[in-house]
Design an enzyme around this catalytic site. Structure first.
Site, PDB file in Angstrom:
ATOM      1  N   ALA A 153      43.373  35.350  49.830  1.00 25.91           N
ATOM      2  CA  ALA A 153      42.816  33.936  49.808  1.00 25.91           C
ATOM      3  C   ALA A 153      42.365  34.075  51.092  1.00 25.91           C
ATOM      4  O   ALA A 153      41.849  34.668  51.796  1.00 25.91           O
ATOM      5  CB  ALA A 153      44.713  33.483  50.578  1.00 25.91           C
ATOM      6  N   GLY A 161      46.552  37.504  48.156  1.00 18.93           N
ATOM      7  CA  GLY A 161      47.534  35.718  47.147  1.00 18.93           C
ATOM      8  C   GLY A 161      46.539  35.698  45.960  1.00 18.93           C
ATOM      9  O   GLY A 161      46.844  35.901  44.751  1.00 18.93           O
ATOM     10  N   GLU A 210      48.945  38.241  44.638  1.00 14.95           N
ATOM     11  CA  GLU A 210      50.123  36.946  44.276  1.00 14.95           C
ATOM     12  C   GLU A 210      49.820  36.516  43.114  1.00 14.95           C
ATOM     13  O   GLU A 210      50.846  35.414  42.028  1.00 14.95           O
ATOM     14  CB  GLU A 210      50.750  36.539  45.449  1.00 14.95           C
ATOM     15  CG  GLU A 210      51.196  37.173  46.746  1.00 14.95           C
ATOM     16  CD  GLU A 210      50.952  36.525  47.880  1.00 14.95           C
ATOM     17  OE1 GLU A 210      51.909  36.104  48.939  1.00 14.95           O
ATOM     18  OE2 GLU A 210      50.040  36.042  49.060  1.00 14.95           O
ATOM     19  N   GLU A 257      47.814  42.184  53.632  1.00 21.30           N
ATOM     20  CA  GLU A 257      48.193  40.813  55.156  1.00 21.30           C
ATOM     21  C   GLU A 257      49.050  41.209  56.048  1.00 21.30           C
ATOM     22  O   GLU A 257      48.634  41.338  57.507  1.00 21.30           O
ATOM     23  CB  GLU A 257      49.716  39.650  54.745  1.00 21.30           C
ATOM     24  CG  GLU A 257      48.586  39.142  53.990  1.00 21.30           C
ATOM     25  CD  GLU A 257      49.188  39.605  52.410  1.00 21.30           C
ATOM     26  OE1 GLU A 257      48.866  38.817  51.151  1.00 21.30           O
ATOM     27  OE2 GLU A 257      49.116  40.487  52.108  1.00 21.30           O
TER      28      GLU A 257
END
Length: 257
Positions: free
Chosen positions: A62, A108, A111, A131
């Protein structure tokens, strides 16, 4: 400029992530993904979707720098929820989606890949949820989808250690359908897409709906809990330190607060 480019070749729609240098997932890029899904849903010609990244990576995570512009806990929780909603829409999509993963799918990026129905991965690609290395947690349902593919024990190990696995290991653990030579990822995905596209559209749509019944009813509750925890954790001192350390390319000094 971060964007996704759509190209339709016969009955296969290609969505290419173009967010150099690492194809980080910004909130705008996720909105663009949702927009393209809407367009494809209205296109009677498309039977399969392939998502892949331009350049060196599928997506290395992300957009962490975007996180620093947010203020309240609710901002972070809403960010997680908006990403979860789009990825859930992707997973519930009646058109099969193949993730063609090269280079890296981290945070991300992984994901997003896990929300796709099929994953073709390069043997040397890196897949992981790093993360916790930044003092934060996954926010786009990573804690909910990863155990479904590789089991709870391995999911705990991957998330808590923050260490990625190779594409070869991802296939062995069940996270990817198959690992192929790095230079052949998109070609293999395209070949599979053509095989699927040769099938009758009504049969494809029914299978996409029926397989989804296997998902646990607790999945939605788990996503909501993750989004709330994502917002809470961003209020911690360690989250501030971890993100700052990431931006400054240094090791974080966590205080467990």
């Amino acid at each position: 400029m971060t964007t996704i480019v759509k190209n339709v070749d016969k009955q296969v729609a290609y969505l290419t992530i173009q967010s150099p240098p690492a194809n980080a997932l910004s909130s705008q890029l996720i909105k663009d993904l949702s927009t393209f899904l809407g367009e494809i849903e209205e296109d009677d010609n498309v039977k399969v979707i392939i998502i892949h990244g331009e350049g060196r990576f599928f997506s290395a995570g992300a957009d962490i720098k975007e996180f620093t512009s947010l203020q309240a806990h609710s901002d972070y929780e809403n960010l997680a929820k908006s990403g979860q909603q789009v990825f859930q829409r992707l997973e519930d999509f009646r058109i099969p989606v193949i993730a063609a993963i090269h280079g890296a799918a981290l945070g991300g990026g992984l994901e997003l890949a896990m929300a796709c129905h099929i994953r073709i991965v390069g043997e040397n690609a890196k897949l992981g949820l790093p993360e916790l290395n930044l003092g934060i947690i996954p926010g786009f349902a990573g804690t909910q989808r990863l155990p479904r593919y590789i089991g709870t024990s391995k999911a705990y190990e991957m998330i808590l250690s923050g260490e990625p696995i190779s594409g070869t290991d991802a296939a062995a653990f069940g996270l990817a359908n198959r690992a192929v030579p790095d230079e052949s990822v998109l070609e293999e995905a395209a070949q599979l897409a053509k095989t699927i596209a040769a099938k009758s559209k009504p049969t494809i749509h029914h299978v996409m709906k029926l397989v989804n019944y296997t998902r646990s009813d607790k999945f939605v509750a788990g996503m909501e809990a993750e989004a709330k925890a994502f917002g809470t954790i961003f209020g911690s001192e360690d989250a501030t330190e971890g993100i700052q350390a990431f931006v400054e390319k240094r090791k974080p000094d966590f205080k467990d607060k």
